[in-house]
Write a protein that holds these residues in place. Structure first.
Motif, mmCIF file in Angstrom:
data_model
loop_
_atom_site.group_PDB
_atom_site.id
_atom_site.type_symbol
_atom_site.label_atom_id
_atom_site.label_comp_id
_atom_site.label_asym_id
_atom_site.label_seq_id
_atom_site.Cartn_x
_atom_site.Cartn_y
_atom_site.Cartn_z
ATOM 1 N N VAL A 1 0.822 -1.213 0.000
ATOM 2 C CA VAL A 1 0.000 0.000 0.000
ATOM 3 C C VAL A 1 0.857 1.264 0.000
ATOM 4 O O VAL A 1 0.537 2.235 -0.689
ATOM 5 C CB VAL A 1 -0.966 -0.007 1.212
ATOM 6 N N VAL A 2 1.950 1.262 0.741
ATOM 7 C CA VAL A 2 2.788 2.456 0.853
ATOM 8 C C VAL A 2 3.539 2.683 -0.456
ATOM 9 O O VAL A 2 4.126 1.768 -1.024
ATOM 10 C CB VAL A 2 3.789 2.303 2.022
ATOM 11 N N GLU A 3 3.498 3.912 -0.926
ATOM 12 C CA GLU A 3 4.133 4.272 -2.190
ATOM 13 C C GLU A 3 5.580 4.717 -1.936
ATOM 14 O O GLU A 3 5.814 5.714 -1.253
ATOM 15 C CB GLU A 3 3.353 5.411 -2.844
ATOM 16 N N PRO A 4 6.573 3.996 -2.468
ATOM 17 C CA PRO A 4 7.976 4.406 -2.261
ATOM 18 C C PRO A 4 8.310 5.642 -3.093
ATOM 19 O O PRO A 4 7.646 5.948 -4.081
ATOM 20 C CB PRO A 4 8.772 3.188 -2.731
ATOM 21 N N GLU A 5 9.346 6.333 -2.695
ATOM 22 C CA GLU A 5 9.788 7.526 -3.405
ATOM 23 C C GLU A 5 11.106 7.245 -4.121
ATOM 24 O O GLU A 5 11.922 6.457 -3.661
ATOM 25 C CB GLU A 5 9.983 8.689 -2.432
ATOM 26 N N VAL A 6 11.297 7.918 -5.230
ATOM 27 C CA VAL A 6 12.551 7.825 -5.958
ATOM 28 C C VAL A 6 13.495 8.870 -5.376
ATOM 29 O O VAL A 6 13.114 10.030 -5.227
ATOM 30 C CB VAL A 6 12.337 8.092 -7.462
ATOM 31 N N PRO A 7 14.730 8.470 -5.024
ATOM 32 C CA PRO A 7 15.663 9.460 -4.479
ATOM 33 C C PRO A 7 15.949 10.574 -5.496
ATOM 34 O O PRO A 7 16.069 10.335 -6.701
ATOM 35 C CB PRO A 7 16.933 8.648 -4.219
ATOM 36 N N ALA A 8 16.037 11.785 -4.996
ATOM 37 C CA ALA A 8 16.257 12.941 -5.872
ATOM 38 C C ALA A 8 17.586 12.826 -6.610
ATOM 39 O O ALA A 8 17.699 13.257 -7.763
ATOM 40 C CB ALA A 8 16.223 14.220 -5.052
ATOM 41 N N GLU A 9 18.568 12.230 -5.984
ATOM 42 C CA GLU A 9 19.870 12.050 -6.620
ATOM 43 C C GLU A 9 19.746 11.222 -7.900
ATOM 44 O O GLU A 9 20.381 11.516 -8.906
ATOM 45 C CB GLU A 9 20.818 11.367 -5.640
ATOM 46 N N ARG A 10 18.893 10.189 -7.850
ATOM 47 C CA ARG A 10 18.686 9.356 -9.038
ATOM 48 C C ARG A 10 18.022 10.159 -10.163
ATOM 49 O O ARG A 10 18.379 10.024 -11.319
ATOM 50 C CB ARG A 10 17.810 8.150 -8.699
#
Length: 125
Positions: A64-73
């Motif tokens: 259910v929890v939506e992961p985030e893409v690291p800003a560095e990537r």
């Protein structure tokens, strides 16, 4: 004189190959890069431990929890995608998040299954 020309040709080849930027141009390239980055970034221990301790709640939570893409990537990705191919960033983000979810849910189920197996072994003995 012959060695000079060989060294000169090799130097020119190296300069040309490093001078060109390698751009990502196809969705399949972006998807494979996102999968590699997700496998590098994900922590597999905590979802496993969550599945072991909290049971079926952990896989549901990780799904259910939506992961985030690291800003560095994203910043590095922006430098290897041409501006006319901005849709590839959306493909990267979607694939990255799906891969992170898949790994975390799988590890949570593995932790839960380990707990069930350990419980079954302890009960049977």
């Amino acid at each position: 004189m012959r060695k000079f020309f060989i060294v000169l040709l090799i130097s020119i080849f190296i300069i040309i190959s490093f001078g060109e930027q390698n751009f990502l141009t196809t969705p399949s390239q972006v998807e494979s890069l996102a999968r590699v980055h997700a496998n590098e970034d994900v922590n597999k221990f905590w979802p496993f431990l969550g599945g072991f301790v909290f049971g079926i709640i952990a896989p549901i939570y990780n799904y259910v929890v939506e992961p985030e893409v690291p800003a560095e990537r994203l910043v590095k990705l922006r430098s290897i995608i041409k501006s006319e191919d901005d849709y590839l960033i959306d493909i990267y983000v979607r694939t990255y998040k799906d891969e992170i979810k898949k790994i975390k849910v799988g590890m949570s189920f593995a932790g839960w299954g380990s707990f069930i197996a350990l419980l079954a072994i302890s009960i049977s003995t």
